[in-house]
Design an enzyme around this catalytic site. Structure first.
Site, mmCIF file in Angstrom:
data_model
loop_
_atom_site.group_PDB
_atom_site.id
_atom_site.type_symbol
_atom_site.label_atom_id
_atom_site.label_comp_id
_atom_site.label_asym_id
_atom_site.label_seq_id
_atom_site.Cartn_x
_atom_site.Cartn_y
_atom_site.Cartn_z
ATOM 1 N N ASN A 38 32.241 -17.769 20.501
ATOM 2 C CA ASN A 38 33.008 -16.534 20.399
ATOM 3 C C ASN A 38 32.192 -15.514 19.603
ATOM 4 O O ASN A 38 31.057 -15.788 19.208
ATOM 5 C CB ASN A 38 34.369 -16.781 19.748
ATOM 6 N N ASP B 124 43.833 -17.381 26.160
ATOM 7 C CA ASP B 124 43.245 -17.271 24.828
ATOM 8 C C ASP B 124 42.358 -16.036 24.720
ATOM 9 O O ASP B 124 42.323 -15.378 23.673
ATOM 10 C CB ASP B 124 42.445 -18.537 24.509
#
Length: 366
Positions: free
Chosen positions: A49, A238
């Site tokens: 991420n 998500d």
């Protein structure tokens, strides 16, 4: 996704069975074919991420893949119509520790309960530092699957029963089954809700951070039988929730937990799915985001758009050094937003009390 190794315990295996990474909190349970499976692979740079750790959606996808493998094997362990296990629900999942790029993810899945038409799978994720050999638990999750016929994926088949070593295991599993069934029904009643965009919203309002992703479902998103992998849907959910959180606080954000994810209907190849996310509640250091997934079967003019999945995801804000930061408070404007805020606050306080009860119980156990 390619797995480095796959180990499956089987009642008919020759030689010693591989030891599970963690002993099950539900005790030893046997089934006709596979009791537990273990999967592992190394985390690569494309799994990261923006904060540099492994993306929460990637971990959710791995959890679902492990659950799908073991539940599909169990559901085909007896003679009868061939089937594939489809994800129906994921219970609350806490991200206990971040997983780093270069570490090896070990995913251990175990079937812990079966009803007539569903399978409960408990999954534990551990990360391993391959330089030192140190391991730590990063995630625990419970998933529910239903077996769908390969001849007709709209037909739900019966599940082979488990043989429990203690009667209490079956009774506890039945209680979990009834609880999740009730919650799924309650969620279905709310599925008429639609997120509407707003023009020139003020910062820190619900409309300001609300986000939508539109995705055409292709063959790579689907099982061999033409409907979307649950893990693919969870990863997209998500991602949208992460965009909402980042827009709200404008910092690095990470997934802290995922409340129950309910899969209301299958998503088929060729559908256009709309994943929408909005902020519902903020505490001093966390944000709750509601995510809705709607499917539009554009090639089937006879079928209307429908709600396919829904969930609440909790995020925290991080500094560049990885320390938690205060979260800007959400500004609620409408009565509906105020209602959702109070509902989110109730979930937050309930989980906070549950965690405190677990901490208080530790000295008594020792």
């Amino acid at each position: 996704m390619t797995w480095a190794t796959v180990n499956v315990r089987s009642a008919g295996s020759v030689g010693p069975a591989p030891q599970p990474l963690l002993s099950s909190p539900f005790g030893l349970i046997t089934s006709p074919l596979g009791m537990a499976s273990q999967l592992c692979r190394i985390m690569r740079p494309d799994d990261a991420n923006i904060a540099g750790n492994v993306h929460g959606g990637t971990i959710l996808k791995m959890i679902e893949e492990a659950g799908a493998i073991i539940s599909t094997r169990h559901c085909n362990s007896q003679k009868g119509e061939a089937c594939v296990a489809a994800l129906a629900r994921v219970e609350r999942t806490d991200f206990l520790s971040p997983m780093c790029i270069g570490e090896v993810a070990h995913v251990s899945a175990e079937i812990t309960y079966t009803s007539k038409h569903s399978v409960e799978v408990q999954v534990t994720v551990m990360s391993e530092n391959i330089l030192t050999g140190a391991r730590r638990v990063t995630n625990k999750a419970a998933l529910w699957y239903v077996p769908l016929s390969l001849k007709n994926v709209d037909k739900v088949l019966e599940v082979p029963p488990l043989a429990y070593t203690r009667k209490e295991q079956e009774e506890e599993g039945r209680k979990r089954y009834e609880a999740q069934k009730l919650e799924r029904m309650e969620t279905k009643w709310k599925n008429g809700d639609v997120m509407q965009p707003s023009i020139n919203p003020e910062p820190y309002t619900v409309s300001y951070s609300q986000s939508t992703l539109i995705h055409l479902v292709g063959p790579s998103d689907c099982t061999l039988h033409g409907f979307v992998h649950g893990g693919v849907t969870m990863k997209l959910m998500d991602e949208v929730a992460g965009i909402v959180a980042a827009r709200h606080c404008k910092t690095n954000i990470v997934t802290a937990s995922v409340d129950a994810i309910n899969f209301h209907d299958k998503i088929r190849k060729g559908c256009v799915i709309t994943i929408s996310g909005r902020m519902t509640f903020t505490s001093n250091k966390s944000m709750e985001i509601e995510v809705l997934v709607d499917a539009d079967p554009v090639a089937l003019h006879s079928q209307e758009r429908y709600r396919a999945a829904s969930a609440f995801v909790t995020y925290v804000s991080l500094s560049k050094e990885g320390k938690t930061l205060p979260v800007p408070q959400l500004l609620v404007e409408t009565e509906e937003e105020k209602k959702r805020f109070e509902e989110g606050k109730g979930r937050y306080l309930q989980m906070k009390a549950k965690r405190q009860a677990q901490i208080d119980a530790i000295p008594q156990q020792q």
